[in-house]
Design a protein around this motif. Structure first.
Motif, PDB file in Angstrom:
ATOM      1  N   PRO A  18      10.382  -5.080  -8.175  1.00 36.20           N
ATOM      2  CA  PRO A  18       9.661  -4.813  -6.931  1.00 36.20           C
ATOM      3  C   PRO A  18       9.163  -6.109  -6.284  1.00 36.20           C
ATOM      4  O   PRO A  18       8.906  -7.094  -6.971  1.00 36.20           O
ATOM      5  CB  PRO A  18       8.478  -3.941  -7.351  1.00 36.20           C
ATOM      6  N   ALA A  19       9.008  -6.070  -4.963  1.00 31.17           N
ATOM      7  CA  ALA A  19       8.570  -7.251  -4.219  1.00 31.17           C
ATOM      8  C   ALA A  19       7.156  -7.669  -4.601  1.00 31.17           C
ATOM      9  O   ALA A  19       6.834  -8.854  -4.618  1.00 31.17           O
ATOM     10  CB  ALA A  19       8.653  -6.974  -2.725  1.00 31.17           C
ATOM     11  N   PHE A  20       6.287  -6.687  -4.911  1.00 27.53           N
ATOM     12  CA  PHE A  20       4.906  -6.967  -5.286  1.00 27.53           C
ATOM     13  C   PHE A  20       4.550  -6.166  -6.534  1.00 27.53           C
ATOM     14  O   PHE A  20       4.902  -4.995  -6.645  1.00 27.53           O
ATOM     15  CB  PHE A  20       3.939  -6.582  -4.157  1.00 27.53           C
ATOM     16  N   ALA A  21       3.821  -6.782  -7.437  1.00 25.85           N
ATOM     17  CA  ALA A  21       3.377  -6.101  -8.652  1.00 25.85           C
ATOM     18  C   ALA A  21       2.181  -5.214  -8.330  1.00 25.85           C
ATOM     19  O   ALA A  21       1.410  -5.491  -7.401  1.00 25.85           O
ATOM     20  CB  ALA A  21       2.993  -7.124  -9.703  1.00 25.85           C
ATOM     21  N   THR A  22       2.004  -4.163  -9.101  1.00 24.28           N
ATOM     22  CA  THR A  22       0.833  -3.307  -8.957  1.00 24.28           C
ATOM     23  C   THR A  22      -0.409  -4.148  -9.206  1.00 24.28           C
ATOM     24  O   THR A  22      -0.465  -4.916 -10.156  1.00 24.28           O
ATOM     25  CB  THR A  22       0.897  -2.141  -9.965  1.00 24.28           C
ATOM     26  N   GLY A  23      -1.382  -4.027  -8.311  1.00 20.71           N
ATOM     27  CA  GLY A  23      -2.618  -4.787  -8.426  1.00 20.71           C
ATOM     28  C   GLY A  23      -2.606  -6.108  -7.676  1.00 20.71           C
ATOM     29  O   GLY A  23      -3.635  -6.770  -7.571  1.00 20.71           O
ATOM     30  N   ALA A  24      -1.438  -6.507  -7.140  1.00 15.39           N
ATOM     31  CA  ALA A  24      -1.365  -7.758  -6.394  1.00 15.39           C
ATOM     32  C   ALA A  24      -2.264  -7.680  -5.157  1.00 15.39           C
ATOM     33  O   ALA A  24      -2.402  -6.625  -4.539  1.00 15.39           O
ATOM     34  CB  ALA A  24       0.071  -8.044  -5.972  1.00 15.39           C
ATOM     35  N   GLN A  25      -2.874  -8.797  -4.811  1.00 15.83           N
ATOM     36  CA  GLN A  25      -3.741  -8.862  -3.646  1.00 15.83           C
ATOM     37  C   GLN A  25      -2.912  -9.352  -2.463  1.00 15.83           C
ATOM     38  O   GLN A  25      -2.246 -10.387  -2.547  1.00 15.83           O
ATOM     39  CB  GLN A  25      -4.920  -9.807  -3.919  1.00 15.83           C
ATOM     40  N   VAL A  26      -2.939  -8.583  -1.382  1.00 12.90           N
ATOM     41  CA  VAL A  26      -2.121  -8.891  -0.216  1.00 12.90           C
ATOM     42  C   VAL A  26      -2.961  -8.800   1.053  1.00 12.90           C
ATOM     43  O   VAL A  26      -4.078  -8.280   1.046  1.00 12.90           O
ATOM     44  CB  VAL A  26      -0.919  -7.933  -0.108  1.00 12.90           C
ATOM     45  N   GLU A  27      -2.377  -9.286   2.145  1.00 19.14           N
ATOM     46  CA  GLU A  27      -3.042  -9.187   3.442  1.00 19.14           C
ATOM     47  C   GLU A  27      -2.028  -8.765   4.491  1.00 19.14           C
ATOM     48  O   GLU A  27      -0.897  -9.241   4.511  1.00 19.14           O
ATOM     49  CB  GLU A  27      -3.677 -10.521   3.825  1.00 19.14           C
ATOM     50  N   HIS A  28      -2.442  -7.861   5.350  1.00 17.61           N
ATOM     51  CA  HIS A  28      -1.629  -7.349   6.447  1.00 17.61           C
ATOM     52  C   HIS A  28      -2.320  -7.763   7.745  1.00 17.61           C
ATOM     53  O   HIS A  28      -3.549  -7.711   7.832  1.00 17.61           O
ATOM     54  CB  HIS A  28      -1.538  -5.819   6.337  1.00 17.61           C
ATOM     55  N   PRO A  29      -1.587  -8.178   8.767  1.00 17.66           N
ATOM     56  CA  PRO A  29      -2.231  -8.655   9.996  1.00 17.66           C
ATOM     57  C   PRO A  29      -3.108  -7.619  10.704  1.00 17.66           C
ATOM     58  O   PRO A  29      -4.098  -7.973  11.326  1.00 17.66           O
ATOM     59  CB  PRO A  29      -1.063  -9.067  10.890  1.00 17.66           C
ATOM     60  N   LYS A  30      -2.790  -6.345  10.585  1.00 14.13           N
ATOM     61  CA  LYS A  30      -3.577  -5.307  11.256  1.00 14.13           C
ATOM     62  C   LYS A  30      -4.669  -4.734  10.359  1.00 14.13           C
ATOM     63  O   LYS A  30      -5.795  -4.500  10.802  1.00 14.13           O
ATOM     64  CB  LYS A  30      -2.664  -4.174  11.735  1.00 14.13           C
ATOM     65  N   PHE A  31      -4.355  -4.490   9.078  1.00 15.84           N
ATOM     66  CA  PHE A  31      -5.272  -3.791   8.184  1.00 15.84           C
ATOM     67  C   PHE A  31      -6.101  -4.711   7.298  1.00 15.84           C
ATOM     68  O   PHE A  31      -7.013  -4.262   6.628  1.00 15.84           O
ATOM     69  CB  PHE A  31      -4.498  -2.791   7.326  1.00 15.84           C
ATOM     70  N   GLY A  32      -5.779  -5.992   7.258  1.00 22.86           N
ATOM     71  CA  GLY A  32      -6.559  -6.953   6.474  1.00 22.86           C
ATOM     72  C   GLY A  32      -6.174  -6.975   5.010  1.00 22.86           C
ATOM     73  O   GLY A  32      -5.071  -6.591   4.631  1.00 22.86           O
ATOM     74  N   PRO A  33      -7.114  -7.423   4.157  1.00 22.08           N
ATOM     75  CA  PRO A  33      -6.805  -7.557   2.739  1.00 22.08           C
ATOM     76  C   PRO A  33      -6.800  -6.222   2.007  1.00 22.08           C
ATOM     77  O   PRO A  33      -7.490  -5.278   2.402  1.00 22.08           O
ATOM     78  CB  PRO A  33      -7.947  -8.446   2.214  1.00 22.08           C
ATOM     79  N   GLY A  34      -5.999  -6.181   0.930  1.00 20.99           N
ATOM     80  CA  GLY A  34      -5.915  -4.963   0.137  1.00 20.99           C
ATOM     81  C   GLY A  34      -5.234  -5.207  -1.190  1.00 20.99           C
ATOM     82  O   GLY A  34      -4.792  -6.320  -1.487  1.00 20.99           O
ATOM     83  N   SER A  35      -5.158  -4.158  -1.994  1.00 17.44           N
ATOM     84  CA  SER A  35      -4.540  -4.213  -3.320  1.00 17.44           C
ATOM     85  C   SER A  35      -3.318  -3.307  -3.354  1.00 17.44           C
ATOM     86  O   SER A  35      -3.374  -2.173  -2.881  1.00 17.44           O
ATOM     87  CB  SER A  35      -5.533  -3.720  -4.384  1.00 17.44           C
ATOM     88  N   VAL A  36      -2.226  -3.795  -3.947  1.00 17.71           N
ATOM     89  CA  VAL A  36      -1.006  -2.999  -4.070  1.00 17.71           C
ATOM     90  C   VAL A  36      -1.230  -1.916  -5.118  1.00 17.71           C
ATOM     91  O   VAL A  36      -1.611  -2.196  -6.252  1.00 17.71           O
ATOM     92  CB  VAL A  36       0.197  -3.878  -4.460  1.00 17.71           C
ATOM     93  N   MET A  37      -1.023  -0.665  -4.719  1.00 17.13           N
ATOM     94  CA  MET A  37      -1.149   0.458  -5.646  1.00 17.13           C
ATOM     95  C   MET A  37       0.193   0.714  -6.335  1.00 17.13           C
ATOM     96  O   MET A  37       0.256   0.839  -7.541  1.00 17.13           O
ATOM     97  CB  MET A  37      -1.610   1.723  -4.908  1.00 17.13           C
TER      98      MET A  37
END
Length: 79
Positions: free
Chosen positions: A5-24
């Motif tokens: 997968p492109a991102f592991a579960t729990g990885a911290q990411v940021e989206h330009p519209k929604f801001g920071p978050g955690s990959v579920m």
């Protein structure tokens, strides 16, 4: 054989519209991110991948909702 997968579960990411978050969850088709301010969102990975960037931060502590205690029902007046 499945691709990683492109991102592991729990990885911290940021989206330009929604801001920071955690990959579920992240599969080869979809990614589900729990954003700090706007909750969980599911994206088609191929479309969202260019706008999601991995960030270096500690995951936020889960907020515990304050439970509201129900007021005791007034006792029925004895007649």
């Amino acid at each position: 054989m499945a691709a990683k997968p492109a991102f592991a579960t729990g990885a911290q990411v940021e989206h330009p519209k929604f801001g920071p978050g955690s990959v579920m969850t992240c599969t080869d088709q979809h990614i589900v991110i729990k954003f700090d301010e706007s909750g969980e969102r599911k994206f088609v990975l191929e479309i969202a991948l260019p706008s999601i960037k991995k960030i270096d931060r500690q995951p936020p502590a889960d907020k515990k909702r304050a439970s509201k205690k129900k007021a005791a029902a007034p006792a029925a007046a004895a007649n």
